[in-house]
Each structure stands twice: as structure tokens, then as C-alpha cells.
Scaffold this active site. Structure first.
Site, PDB file in Angstrom:
ATOM      1  N   LYS A  71       0.822  -1.206   0.000  1.00  0.00           N
ATOM      2  CA  LYS A  71       0.000   0.000   0.000  1.00  0.00           C
ATOM      3  C   LYS A  71       0.858   1.259   0.000  1.00  0.00           C
ATOM      4  O   LYS A  71       1.988   1.265   0.509  1.00  0.00           O
ATOM      5  CB  LYS A  71      -0.892   0.031   1.241  1.00  0.00           C
ATOM      6  CG  LYS A  71      -1.935  -1.051   1.308  1.00  0.00           C
ATOM      7  CD  LYS A  71      -2.834  -0.842   2.525  1.00  0.00           C
ATOM      8  CE  LYS A  71      -3.968  -1.837   2.569  1.00  0.00           C
ATOM      9  NZ  LYS A  71      -4.872  -1.577   3.715  1.00  0.00           N
ATOM     10  N   GLY A 118      -7.755   5.452  -0.732  1.00  0.00           N
ATOM     11  CA  GLY A 118      -8.689   5.423  -1.844  1.00  0.00           C
ATOM     12  C   GLY A 118      -8.398   4.341  -2.862  1.00  0.00           C
ATOM     13  O   GLY A 118      -8.872   4.411  -4.001  1.00  0.00           O
ATOM     14  N   GLY A 119      -7.594   3.333  -2.474  1.00  0.00           N
ATOM     15  CA  GLY A 119      -7.303   2.246  -3.401  1.00  0.00           C
ATOM     16  C   GLY A 119      -6.157   2.508  -4.344  1.00  0.00           C
ATOM     17  O   GLY A 119      -5.758   1.624  -5.103  1.00  0.00           O
ATOM     18  N   HIS A 132     -14.753  -4.305   5.510  1.00  0.00           N
ATOM     19  CA  HIS A 132     -14.278  -2.939   5.749  1.00  0.00           C
ATOM     20  C   HIS A 132     -15.344  -2.218   6.576  1.00  0.00           C
ATOM     21  O   HIS A 132     -16.437  -1.938   6.083  1.00  0.00           O
ATOM     22  CB  HIS A 132     -14.063  -2.237   4.407  1.00  0.00           C
ATOM     23  CG  HIS A 132     -13.639  -0.808   4.521  1.00  0.00           C
ATOM     24  ND1 HIS A 132     -12.486  -0.321   3.951  1.00  0.00           N
ATOM     25  CD2 HIS A 132     -14.203   0.260   5.140  1.00  0.00           C
ATOM     26  CE1 HIS A 132     -12.374   0.969   4.203  1.00  0.00           C
ATOM     27  NE2 HIS A 132     -13.404   1.339   4.924  1.00  0.00           N
ATOM     28  N   ASN A 138      -8.919   8.698   7.841  1.00  0.00           N
ATOM     29  CA  ASN A 138      -9.147   9.734   6.833  1.00  0.00           C
ATOM     30  C   ASN A 138      -9.423  11.048   7.547  1.00  0.00           C
ATOM     31  O   ASN A 138     -10.431  11.199   8.226  1.00  0.00           O
ATOM     32  CB  ASN A 138     -10.326   9.371   5.932  1.00  0.00           C
ATOM     33  CG  ASN A 138     -10.065   8.100   5.140  1.00  0.00           C
ATOM     34  OD1 ASN A 138     -10.878   7.200   5.105  1.00  0.00           O
ATOM     35  ND2 ASN A 138      -8.911   8.022   4.498  1.00  0.00           N
ATOM     36  N   ARG A 172     -10.606  13.904   7.054  1.00  0.00           N
ATOM     37  CA  ARG A 172     -11.476  14.751   6.241  1.00  0.00           C
ATOM     38  C   ARG A 172     -12.888  14.194   6.307  1.00  0.00           C
ATOM     39  O   ARG A 172     -13.146  13.154   6.919  1.00  0.00           O
ATOM     40  CB  ARG A 172     -11.011  14.735   4.779  1.00  0.00           C
ATOM     41  CG  ARG A 172     -10.892  13.311   4.238  1.00  0.00           C
ATOM     42  CD  ARG A 172     -10.707  13.240   2.755  1.00  0.00           C
ATOM     43  NE  ARG A 172     -10.328  11.919   2.288  1.00  0.00           N
ATOM     44  CZ  ARG A 172     -11.155  10.906   2.091  1.00  0.00           C
ATOM     45  NH1 ARG A 172     -12.452  11.058   2.356  1.00  0.00           N
ATOM     46  NH2 ARG A 172     -10.723   9.737   1.646  1.00  0.00           N
TER      47      ARG A 172
END
Length: 455
Positions: A155, A161-162, A205, A288, A290
Site C-alpha cells: 500500500k 482510496g485504493g 471494511h 481519513n 477529512r
């Protein structure tokens, strides 16, 4: 307070409307490709910050600050994506005299880097997936990956976001996968640093919405299950998660709050976990720093306004949340991301002019979108054209309502993924709640294109 929205698309419209609801003045920084956008039309003023490509507009920090000055803004809301998780941008906003609608630059820098975030999580007693930072040398990185075991996930350290993610198993070209992940990470985040973690083969997830109050305090606002993904990109989100019992839910929320409070987080954030179905345990993935795309799921289930509370916090340092005062959650909420993609061509994004746009309506249906008939979908940005949310007393009812809503949704001029979304909702694995994060990629082989869209 005069708020500059440094973003585009549906989230820009969402923030503009939240400003209106609070009596604040919404302003929009737009690219040349978005001059005629709905967000601009709804705002009290706009400023063009550059050409269509994001690097020449929405990722240009000096241009955004120029817009803020030209429009005499008091605060800047970054939305999600683009500069939303840039510590340098948050710092630049504050240094220029603007309120940044989000956490501090220090919190963003700490939690935005996956390696430092993992270390902080471990120090606070939050469980993490076993893993390690990879060296810059590809061959050395390959040796470390091979030494970790049969299958690992590589990763990007600087973003999510993948992007910058690759699965490495014994049969694949590990060096090639590492090089591809590094190149993708460098392009997406300006940083090719990678780390690797053990693969959880049967995982869900599940993420916790948190809101930091400052002063080392934070609250949890419930979970969202985002396990239906295509190549690590979320397609369907829901709440509550069917894999958590009350004890597991409380433990996960406690871990998320402990992490947010431990970094003195302020405002809306999301702590993402991987639930190991085989072991019955959860592991921290990332935070995240945000607003999430799927924040509306939490809003519908708890009756709160996350964007409004972000703005209140920036304006006054206060919000409606308080430690120990849990929000009442009700029913079941589903969200589907409608994308301008051709599912018959590998989900290829398709820009173009939307010649017809009739979103669904009715009881329990919410649609967040920036489109209208005649709007153009530029080739420079992501392909999402709407988020359809449905709430109902039960999961079964919510699924039926979402199926109805998607079949009502009429879009012409560009193809959409509505047929794939209907395939998901009708599949027995999804209706029985036994899917995993790998399920869609493993199972989807195409779906009828006659439902939900006329083009």
C-alpha cells in the site's frame, strides 16, 4: 462567515447548501471546466483557479489562496479529495489568515502518513494488521515482502482510496507489483513510499465516524460497512454493519475515539478498520482526516448534519456533539455510488454531456449530485455523478427501496454503473450479508444493461 469551497462536484454543492442553512456566505473556487457548474450557480461568488486538469487548478495551493483573497473569504473548506488531506495546504490556509474547516495540519500530517498513523495507533493500544515499511530499493522490498508470508497487500504510505495498492502472492511478479504500486502512489500523492501488511483473506471494511472536539476529546457517531468494493473503490456503503455484535461495535468505537483523542483531532474524521471474519477481530487500517464521500450514511442514520457541524466548529470552536451524549441511531441506511462508467468495457470512465437527468425521489430517498440536464462531465476528474441514499426500518426494506430508486434513476448521454449496482443488490450473497471486500471482484462477470439507464 464567508466560506470558500475549494472543491467541485457533489461535495461542493453539499457544502454550499450547508453554508446557506447556517446563514453563511458560500463562495466557490472552480476550474475553467467547472465555470458553469451547479455549485458555482448556487454560490454568492466564484473565482477561476486554472485550467481543467486538477494539477493546474484544484491542487494548486497558491491559486486557491488567491481565490480566497479575491473573494474576501474568512474560511476555506477543502471537501474531500484534492487538497483535503494535505497538511501543507491546511498550514498554508492558517498562515494566510483563513480558518481551515478541518483538523490541524499536525493531525493531518501524523494520520495522513500510514506508517506514522500505525505507530500512533499501536502506542494507543489500537490493534493493527501486522506489517512494515518497505525500503525504496525494489529488490530489497521484494525480499521483505516474500519473508512476510504467502500473500501480502502493498500500500501507499501517503494516501488511500485504493491508489498505490497491489496484492502480492507467490504466483505474481512481486518486483513488478511493487514498482507499479510505487509509481501509482507517486502520481496520486507525490510520494512513492510503500508499506506492506498481511492479507486478511476474509475481511469486511468497517469504519467509525468520529468528530474531534479538541482538548483531547472526541466522540463516535456510529459505523459504516463499506465492504462492497471494486478494486478497492467503494461502491455500496451501509449502516449498521451486520457483522458486528454490540460488544464488537462498542470496542471498535472505543478504539476509534481513543485514536482521535490521542492525536487531539478536531472536526469530522473517519477511522477505518478491517474486520477479520475468520478470527472475529478488527485491525486499524487508516484514518481519513477529512469528510468522507459516504458521510451522508451517518447523517441519515443519526439525524445529524456533519458538514454543518464542521462549519460550526470552524466558526465558533463548538458543535452539538458532547462526550457521553450519544446520538440515537435508527433503522438501516444504504448508499450507492452512481458513476459515469461503461460496465461492458471494464468500468471505463466515460466523460460527456448529460442530455437527460431525472434522479429518483420519494419516501426515504436522498440524492446528492451536482448534475442537471446539459451538464458536462469533464475528463479530468473522478466519474461519480451521484450518491443515492435510502433509509428504512430494516435492511431488507432499505434494499428494496434502493432497487426501486435505482430503477427510477434516468440518465442519458453517458453510460452509468446502475446495472452493476442492481446486480449487487439482487445477489444472494449481498442480501444474506455474507460478502467480503474481495467479493465483487471475485463474482462480478457482467450484468444486464437494460435496467436503470437509458442512453
Amino acid at each position: 462567515m464567508r466560506v470558500l469551497v475549494a472543491n467541485r462536484g457533489e461535495i461542493a454543492v453539499r457544502i454550499v447548501r450547508a453554508c446557506r442553512d447556517l446563514g453563511m456566505v458560500p463562495l466557490v473556487a472552480c476550474s475553467d471546466a467547472d465555470r458553469e457548474s451547479l455549485a458555482v450557480a448556487l454560490s454568492d461568488g466564484s473565482f477561476c483557479i486554472g485550467a481543467g486538469p486538477a494539477a493546474q487548478s484544484y491542487l494548486d495551493v497558491p491559486a486557491v489562496l488567491t481565490a480566497a483573497q479575491a473573494l474576501t473569504a474568512d474560511a476555506i473548506h477543502p471537501g474531500y479529495g484534492f487538497l483535503a488531506e494535505s497538511a501543507d495546504f491546511a498550514r498554508a490556509c492558517v498562515d494566510a489568515g483563513y480558518r481551515f474547516v478541518g483538523p490541524s495540519a499536525e493531525s493531518i500530517a501524523l494520520m495522513g502518513d500510514k506508517v506514522s498513523a500505525r505507530r500512533r495507533a499501536e502506542s494507543l493500544g489500537v490493534p493493527v494488521v501486522p506489517g512494515q515499511l518497505l525500503p525504496d530499493d525494489t529488490m530489497a522490498a521484494e525480499r521483505l515482502v516474500r519473508a512476510m508470508g504467502a500473500t501480502v497487500m502493498v500500500k501507499a504510505a501517503a494516501g488511500g482510496g485504493g491508489r498505490g495498492m497491489r496484492l502480492v502472492d507467490p504466483s505474481c511478479d512481486a518486483a513488478g507489483a511493487i514498482d507499479l504500486a510505487r509509481a501509482e502512489a507517486a502520481t496520486a500523492f507525490g510520494d512513492g513510499t510503500l508499506y506492506a501488511e498481511r492479507l486478511v483473506a476474509q475481511g469486511r471494511h468497517v469504519e467509525i465516524q468520529v468528530f474531534g472536539l479538541g482538548g483531547g476529546q472526541a466522540v463516535a457517531l456510529g459505523e459504516r460497512d463499506c465492504s462492497v468494493q471494486r478494486r478497492h473503490q467503494k461502491l455500496v456503503e451501509e449502516s449498521p454493519s451486520g457483522v458486528l455484535g454490540d460488544a464488537e461495535r462498542a470496542a471498535m468505537a472505543d478504539a476509534a475515539v481513543r485514536l482521535a483523542a490521542g492525536v487531539d483531532y478536531v472536526g469530522a474524521g473517519t477511522v477505518e478498520f478491517l474486520w477479520d471474519l475468520d478470527a472475529g477481530e478488527f485491525y486499524f487500517l487508516e484514518m481519513n482526516t477529512r469528510l468522507q464521500v459516504e458521510h451522508g450514511v451517518t447523517e441519515l442514520r443519526t439525524g445529524t448534519d456533519l458538514v454543518g457541524q464542521q462549519l460550526r466548529m470552524a466558526a465558533t470552536g463548538r458543535c452539538e456533539y458532547a462526550v457521553g451524549a450519544a446520538l440515537a441511531a435508527r433503522g438501516h441506511v444504504l448508499e450507492c455510488r452512481v458513476l459515469a462508467e461503461d460496465t461492458t468495457r471494464g468500468f471505463l470512465p466515460v466523460p460527456g454531456v448529460v442530455t437527460a437527468f431525472r434522479p429518483p425521489a420519494g419516501a426515504g430517498v436522498r440524492v446528492d449530485s451536482h448534475l442537471r440536464p446539459g451538464a458536462e462531465i469533464p475528463p479530468f476528474y473522478d466519474s461519480m455523478i451521484a450518491k443515492v441514499l435510502c433509509d428504512a426500518p430494516t435492511r431488507e426494506h432499505a434494499i428494496a427501496r434502493m432497487q426501486r430508486a435505482l430503477r427510477e434513476f434516468h440518465v442519458a448521454g453517458v453510460p452509468t454503473n446502475i446495472n452493476a449496482l442492481l446486480w449487487i443488490l439482487d445477489h444472494p450473497d449481498f442480501t444474506a450479508d455474507r460478502h467480503t471486500t474481495a467479493w465483487f471482484d471475485d463474482q462480478f462477470r457482467g450484468a444486464p444493461t437494460s435496467e436503470g439507464i437509458a442512453s
